[in-house]
Design an enzyme around this catalytic site. Sequence first.
Site, mmCIF file in Angstrom:
data_model
loop_
_atom_site.group_PDB
_atom_site.id
_atom_site.type_symbol
_atom_site.label_atom_id
_atom_site.label_comp_id
_atom_site.label_asym_id
_atom_site.label_seq_id
_atom_site.Cartn_x
_atom_site.Cartn_y
_atom_site.Cartn_z
ATOM 1 C CE1 TYR A 80 -4.369 -2.505 4.937
ATOM 2 C CE2 TYR A 80 -3.631 -0.305 4.315
ATOM 3 C CZ TYR A 80 -4.037 -1.576 3.962
ATOM 4 O OH TYR A 80 -4.104 -1.924 2.633
ATOM 5 C CB SER A 126 -0.898 0.015 1.236
ATOM 6 O OG SER A 126 -1.525 1.273 1.401
#
Length: 273
Positions: free
Chosen positions: A148, A138
């Site tokens: 995350y 990501s």
Amino acid sequence: MATALITGGTSGIGAAFAEQLAARGYDLVLVARDPGRLASAAAALSSTRGVAVETISADLAERADAERVVARIEDPERPIDLLVNNAGSGVRAELTSSDTAAHDRGIAVMCTAVLLLGGAAGRTMRDRGTGAILNVSSLQSLFTTGSYAAMKAWVTSYSQSLSVELRGTGVTVTAVLPGWVTTPWHTGSGARASAIPGWLWIGPDVVARTALADLDRGRVISIPTGRYRAIGWFARHLPRSVIRWISGKISSRRSRPAQSTDPLTTLTTTEDS
């Protein structure tokens, strides 16, 4: 015929990889939790692309299920030529939360499973002298916005480290760092989706196409579209104190009641396993 194994391969980015790899003539092994969605995806790809599609119903948060996928990767009679570690989910729990269940699951799926499957693929491909591993990370891995981001930072660093370890063996490793992607996880919240300008969104097909093209070129880091490459450049070259300040602004907005309306809190996620 070459075979690709894709985790989280029934929707979103994973489904885009499955479609594009099938169009290239790859046979597929799809891994996901829902047997019904697996069967539906396999039937559609087989009928439209004429490729063989094997399915494995597995929850990669469970070590025993992840080990079953490892065993499939290591099967010498049915070699895997390309591993796509795509399965994942958003983790919004605070790092100081006493309930670590969301963190535990995120680490199991997006770190431990990636380590297990990537290691198995690396070993078997190295022994054959050929193969490729593609890990979906990501753009958020370049920021410091919480659990995350930290997990995806591990994926990005792990991918580069694995690439170094496998250098000269005929096995390549690529990490793809997408931004805002029109997946079910992102679009499930109308407020969250509507807050993001339309020009910032990209489709899962763009992520898959860019990642596969960069994999073909042997690139270790793949960032789709010029806009996200620019964000990535600034994230890598600005002083870390500035990145922490930006990340703090993002995180503080995310903690407010209207947290889902902040576009920077949803830089990306992949599909759950």
